[in-house]
Design a protein around this motif. Structure first.
Motif, PDB file in Angstrom:
ATOM      1  N   ARG A  16      28.163  42.144  35.280  1.00 39.01           N
ATOM      2  CA  ARG A  16      28.641  40.820  35.653  1.00 39.01           C
ATOM      3  C   ARG A  16      29.900  40.533  34.839  1.00 39.01           C
ATOM      4  O   ARG A  16      29.960  40.857  33.654  1.00 39.01           O
ATOM      5  N   LEU A  28      37.482  41.815  37.639  1.00 45.97           N
ATOM      6  CA  LEU A  28      36.627  41.139  38.617  1.00 45.97           C
ATOM      7  C   LEU A  28      36.325  42.066  39.789  1.00 45.97           C
ATOM      8  O   LEU A  28      35.182  42.146  40.255  1.00 45.97           O
ATOM      9  N   GLU A  54      29.126  42.052  39.924  1.00 48.00           N
ATOM     10  CA  GLU A  54      29.025  40.621  40.215  1.00 48.00           C
ATOM     11  C   GLU A  54      30.184  39.902  39.540  1.00 48.00           C
ATOM     12  O   GLU A  54      30.130  39.621  38.344  1.00 48.00           O
ATOM     13  N   PRO A  55      31.249  39.609  40.280  1.00 47.77           N
ATOM     14  CA  PRO A  55      32.379  38.864  39.706  1.00 47.77           C
ATOM     15  C   PRO A  55      32.189  37.361  39.894  1.00 47.77           C
ATOM     16  O   PRO A  55      31.733  36.912  40.950  1.00 47.77           O
ATOM     17  N   ALA A  67      39.469  34.396  45.007  1.00 45.73           N
ATOM     18  CA  ALA A  67      38.013  34.381  45.098  1.00 45.73           C
ATOM     19  C   ALA A  67      37.560  34.036  46.508  1.00 45.73           C
ATOM     20  O   ALA A  67      36.599  34.632  47.035  1.00 45.73           O
ATOM     21  N   ARG A  79      38.152  37.156  48.634  1.00 44.06           N
ATOM     22  CA  ARG A  79      37.262  38.280  48.328  1.00 44.06           C
ATOM     23  C   ARG A  79      35.779  37.920  48.430  1.00 44.06           C
ATOM     24  O   ARG A  79      34.924  38.805  48.337  1.00 44.06           O
ATOM     25  N   TRP A  88      34.195  35.997  46.184  1.00 37.08           N
ATOM     26  CA  TRP A  88      33.625  35.935  44.843  1.00 37.08           C
ATOM     27  C   TRP A  88      33.075  34.535  44.584  1.00 37.08           C
ATOM     28  O   TRP A  88      33.717  33.526  44.929  1.00 37.08           O
TER      29      TRP A  88
END
Length: 224
Positions: A182, A194, A199-200, A213, A216, A218
């Motif tokens: 993470r 990341l 797990e980002p 984010a 992607r 995230w």
């Protein structure tokens, strides 16, 4: 979940701490010296050079360190200032949600690691106050009883941060294929790490990271 090793790696400035820490540390150090106010004003010069892209982050750190702390600072007062600054940050400068998340990661069996571009000599007291034993940070140069205003290797930033995390894992005997990672950060400069993590998490992301984010997929953590 792959791997027998569980790592929860946190950026520090504006991820765990409420604000960046280098200028506050320099201010904390300077207030302990008779010439501190003058030296702090002098750092406006390197800051202007950086903002106009005439120097990079490495040179900015080294120049501001030299101006406030001296090119060859006595190590004992530096360490004393770092300890008192670390205590101050840990008491009043850390997100409550960061403390809770770190505790939750530990409870879930994760080894918590701090990976930050901040200098190691004042990051370690902050980490100790938070109960974090593993620190990956920008290495300072120490020669005998003196701290030299020079980075001893790479600035732990952007691509270099991922290289330094991988090097730390190699030293610890942790293979990437045998680890679940993470990673938490507030800044788009940490996009390489990341993207590499299983797990980002984008924590209180600035606009560029928030957009990345969303692109992607995230998760975003907004901590008031």
């Amino acid at each position: 979940m792959r791997g027998m090793h569980r790592l929860a790696i946190y950026d520090m400035d504006k991820t765990i701490t409420r604000r960046a820490t280098w200028t506050p540390f320099l201010t904390h150090y300077a207030t302990r010296r008779s010439w501190g106010a003058v030296s702090l004003l002098a750092t406006l010069g390197p800051a202007a050079l950086y903002l106009t892209k005439r120097i990079d982050r490495v040179r900015l750190k080294e120049m501001t360190q030299a101006l406030v702390m001296g090119r060859r600072a006595d190590l004992a007062p530096v360490e004393a200032a770092a300890e008192s600054f670390g205590e101050r940050i840990a008491v009043g400068g850390v997100y409550d949600q960061a403390r809770a998340r770190i505790a939750a990661d530990r409870a879930a069996g994760y080894r918590v690691v701090l990976a930050t571009a901040s200098y190691d000599f004042y990051v370690r007291p902050i980490a100790r106050a938070l109960g974090i034993a593993d620190v990956i940070a920008t290495p300072s140069t120490v020669e005998g009883d003196r701290m030299i205003a020079r980075i001893a290797g790479e600035n732990c930033y952007a691509d270099a941060k991922l290289r330094m995390i991988r090097a730390w894992m190699a030293r610890e005997g942790i293979a990437r294929d045998d680890a679940h990672v993470r990673f938490y950060s507030d800044h788009v400069s940490d996009a390489p790490t990341l993207a590499w993590a299983d797990e980002p998490f984008a924590v209180n992301p600035h606009a560029k990271l928030r957009a990345l984010a969303a692109e992607r997929g995230w998760p975003v953590l907004d901590w008031p």
